[in-house]
Scaffold this active site. Structure first.
Site, PDB file in Angstrom:
ATOM      1  CB  SER A  42       3.259   7.247   2.493  1.00  0.00           C
ATOM      2  OG  SER A  42       2.267   6.258   2.327  1.00  0.00           O
ATOM      3  CG  ASP A  43       1.867   5.967   9.028  1.00  0.00           C
ATOM      4  OD1 ASP A  43       3.060   5.920   9.383  1.00  0.00           O
ATOM      5  OD2 ASP A  43       0.952   5.411   9.649  1.00  0.00           O
ATOM      6  CD  GLN A  44       0.513  -0.769   4.820  1.00  0.00           C
ATOM      7  OE1 GLN A  44       1.416  -1.492   5.209  1.00  0.00           O
ATOM      8  NE2 GLN A  44       0.038  -0.813   3.584  1.00  0.00           N
TER       9      GLN A  44
END
Length: 198
Positions: A71-73
């Site tokens: 995941s990445d934001q």
């Protein structure tokens, strides 16, 4: 009954680990070895998608029998990526730039299962409207929370919620860092359903 594959969260984020625990699937967290530098001209959404998938693939290469979540934001202010500040001074700059503005937090989640060739990534954008924050409010918040490891310096699960006027999202955990609705959907597709008896 077939034994479920091991589940790995390709992240060192305690926020993501705490969220994934809600699905009640046993998992371990493994740090991904990925360069998070944006490519020249790369849009925030594209960056988040690329990094989420890269993290999942990198960890899966070391754990090929597992199902791996990456995941990445990336915070998106007028098409410009805003990442983790790292320092107090950069956090002040970020919050001053975002006050009174709408910012889209582009949160991507990927699930990879090498044994079946499954690899998918989804985006969960969250539009956040920041209050017209005063400098003293920004300083108090940063000294209290020290959110220097959070994209855009906004740690909404604690005092950071007071920075905001509104949050618009169809996946409510996305802003914290792991969109659980999309994560659950991808895990089901990969053959690991949180609602199936184990």
């Amino acid at each position: 009954m077939a034994i479920a594959p091991a589940l790995i969260l390709g992240s060192t984020s305690r926020y993501r680990a705490e969220l994934l625990q809600r699905l009640r699937l046993p998992f371990e967290a493994v740090a991904p070895w990925v360069d998070e530098t944006p490519l020249p001209g790369e849009a925030p959404a594209a960056l988040a998608l690329r990094l989420a998938l890269a993290k999942a693939h990198e960890v899966a290469a070391r754990h090929p029998q597992a199902v791996v979540i990456g995941s990445d934001q990336v915070a998106d202010l007028d098409g410009r990526p805003i990442g983790k500040p790292g320092t107090h001074a950069r956090a002040v700059e970020q919050l001053q730039a975002m006050r009174g503005r709408a910012v889209v937090f582009q949160t991507a989640v990927a699930v990879v299962r090498p044994t079946t060739g499954f690899a998918q990534v989804l985006l969960a954008p969250v539009t956040v409207r920041f209050r017209a924050l005063g400098d003293a409010e920004i300083e108090f918040y940063l000294r209290t929370e020290q959110p220097y490891d959070c994209a855009g310096s906004a740690k909404c699960e604690t005092l950071g919620i007071a920075l905001l006027e509104a949050i618009d999202s169809d996946d409510p955990t996305a802003l914290i860092g792991l969109p659980l609705i999309r994560t659950s959907a991808l895990l089901r597709e990969a053959g690991l359903d949180p609602l199936q008896p184990r």
